[in-house]
Design a protein around this motif. Structure first.
Motif, short mmCIF file in Angstrom:
data_model
loop_
_atom_site.label_atom_id
_atom_site.label_comp_id
_atom_site.label_asym_id
_atom_site.label_seq_id
_atom_site.Cartn_x
_atom_site.Cartn_y
_atom_site.Cartn_z
N ALA A 7 -3.48 4.73 -1.51
CA ALA A 7 -2.62 5.71 -0.85
C ALA A 7 -3.28 6.17 0.45
CB ALA A 7 -2.35 6.89 -1.77
N ASP A 8 -4.62 6.27 0.44
CA ASP A 8 -5.39 6.60 1.64
C ASP A 8 -6.60 5.67 1.67
OD1 ASP A 8 -6.78 7.60 3.78
OD2 ASP A 8 -7.09 9.59 2.93
N TYR A 9 -6.50 4.60 2.44
CA TYR A 9 -7.56 3.59 2.49
C TYR A 9 -8.89 4.17 2.97
CZ TYR A 9 -9.83 -0.89 3.51
OH TYR A 9 -10.70 -1.95 3.54
N LEU A 10 -8.84 5.22 3.78
CA LEU A 10 -10.07 5.80 4.31
C LEU A 10 -10.77 6.72 3.33
CD1 LEU A 10 -8.91 6.51 7.97
CD2 LEU A 10 -10.13 4.51 7.09
N ALA A 11 -10.08 7.10 2.25
CA ALA A 11 -10.69 7.96 1.23
C ALA A 11 -11.75 7.17 0.47
CB ALA A 11 -9.63 8.46 0.26
N SER A 12 -12.63 7.89 -0.19
CA SER A 12 -13.65 7.24 -1.01
C SER A 12 -13.00 6.62 -2.24
CB SER A 12 -14.70 8.26 -1.44
OG SER A 12 -15.54 7.68 -2.41
N ARG A 21 -1.24 3.13 -5.02
CA ARG A 21 0.15 2.81 -5.29
C ARG A 21 0.17 1.41 -5.87
NH1 ARG A 21 0.72 5.47 0.05
NH2 ARG A 21 1.45 7.55 -0.46
N TRP A 22 0.99 1.19 -6.86
CA TRP A 22 1.01 -0.13 -7.50
C TRP A 22 2.43 -0.61 -7.76
CZ3 TRP A 22 3.41 -0.29 -12.21
CH2 TRP A 22 3.50 0.91 -12.92
N VAL A 23 2.55 -1.93 -7.81
CA VAL A 23 3.80 -2.61 -8.13
C VAL A 23 3.43 -3.71 -9.11
CG1 VAL A 23 5.63 -4.12 -7.24
CG2 VAL A 23 4.87 -2.15 -5.90
N SER A 24 4.19 -3.80 -10.17
CA SER A 24 4.01 -4.89 -11.14
C SER A 24 5.15 -5.88 -10.93
CB SER A 24 4.05 -4.33 -12.56
OG SER A 24 3.91 -5.38 -13.49
N SER A 25 4.80 -7.17 -10.90
CA SER A 25 5.80 -8.21 -10.68
C SER A 25 5.41 -9.46 -11.45
CB SER A 25 5.90 -8.52 -9.18
OG SER A 25 6.76 -9.60 -8.96
N ARG A 55 -3.09 0.10 8.74
CA ARG A 55 -4.14 0.83 9.46
C ARG A 55 -5.55 0.38 9.08
NH1 ARG A 55 -4.34 7.00 7.60
NH2 ARG A 55 -6.47 6.88 8.32
N ALA A 56 -5.69 -0.42 8.03
CA ALA A 56 -7.00 -0.92 7.61
C ALA A 56 -7.42 -2.18 8.36
CB ALA A 56 -6.99 -1.20 6.11
N LEU A 57 -6.47 -2.78 9.08
CA LEU A 57 -6.74 -4.08 9.72
C LEU A 57 -6.52 -4.03 11.21
CD1 LEU A 57 -4.72 -6.23 7.19
CD2 LEU A 57 -7.20 -6.07 7.31
N SER A 58 -7.29 -4.85 11.91
CA SER A 58 -6.96 -5.17 13.30
C SER A 58 -6.72 -6.68 13.33
CB SER A 58 -8.09 -4.77 14.26
OG SER A 58 -9.27 -5.51 14.02
N TRP A 59 -5.73 -7.09 14.08
CA TRP A 59 -5.33 -8.50 14.15
C TRP A 59 -5.65 -9.05 15.52
CZ3 TRP A 59 -3.54 -11.18 10.01
CH2 TRP A 59 -3.11 -10.45 8.91
#
Length: 142
Positions: A7-12, A21-25, A55-59
């Motif tokens: 939910a917040d990639y920058l959090a610990s 957040r999750w999705v099952s498929s 926001r976690a990636l630069s391309w």
């Protein structure tokens, strides 16, 4: 397949209050169920995919060097050095699947320590990461 994204990639990733957040498929196409919760409360599944938020990636679009193995990492570091904010040695690079030497490819970069933290947190909760994917891919103008 269980697809999770912080939910917040920058959090610990080790904080008890850190939500995913999750999705099952069953087939990777249709959502069977979804939710949000702490790492320890994620549903069990045979395959876990860690989906990194935009926001976690630069391309970066580069011509794939004609080298392999450790030499490829050094070549990518050289190509990306002037394109990234920060030290290239602190980044994890992932290449677009199917790239061929000499052809333009997308390279996704993310903070190596932060990525390791998320992978370790999931693995230490008994949920090993099968693969890591971006939630969004860049588009090439035609």
């Amino acid at each position: 397949m269980l697809i999770v994204t912080p939910a917040d990639y920058l959090a610990s990733p080790t904080a008890a209050s850190t939500l995913l957040r999750w999705v099952s498929s069953a087939d990777g196409q249709r959502v069977d169920s979804h939710g949000e919760g702490a790492i320890g409360l994620l549903p069990r599944d045979e395959e876990l995919v860690l989906a990194l938020p935009p926001r976690a990636l630069s391309w970066h679009r580069v011509a794939l060097p004609r080298v392999s193995g450790p030499r490829l990492r050094a070549a990518l570091d050289g190509l990306l050095e002037d394109r990234v904010l920060g030290e290239v040695g602190e980044l994890h690079h992932a290449l677009e699947p199917g790239g061929r030497p000499g052809q333009p490819v997308w390279v996704a970069c993310t903070d190596r320590a932060r990525l390791r933290g998320w992978v370790r947190a999931l693995e230490s909760s008994g949920r090993p990461v099968a693969r890591i994917e971006p939630t969004l891919w860049p588009q090439v103008a035609a």
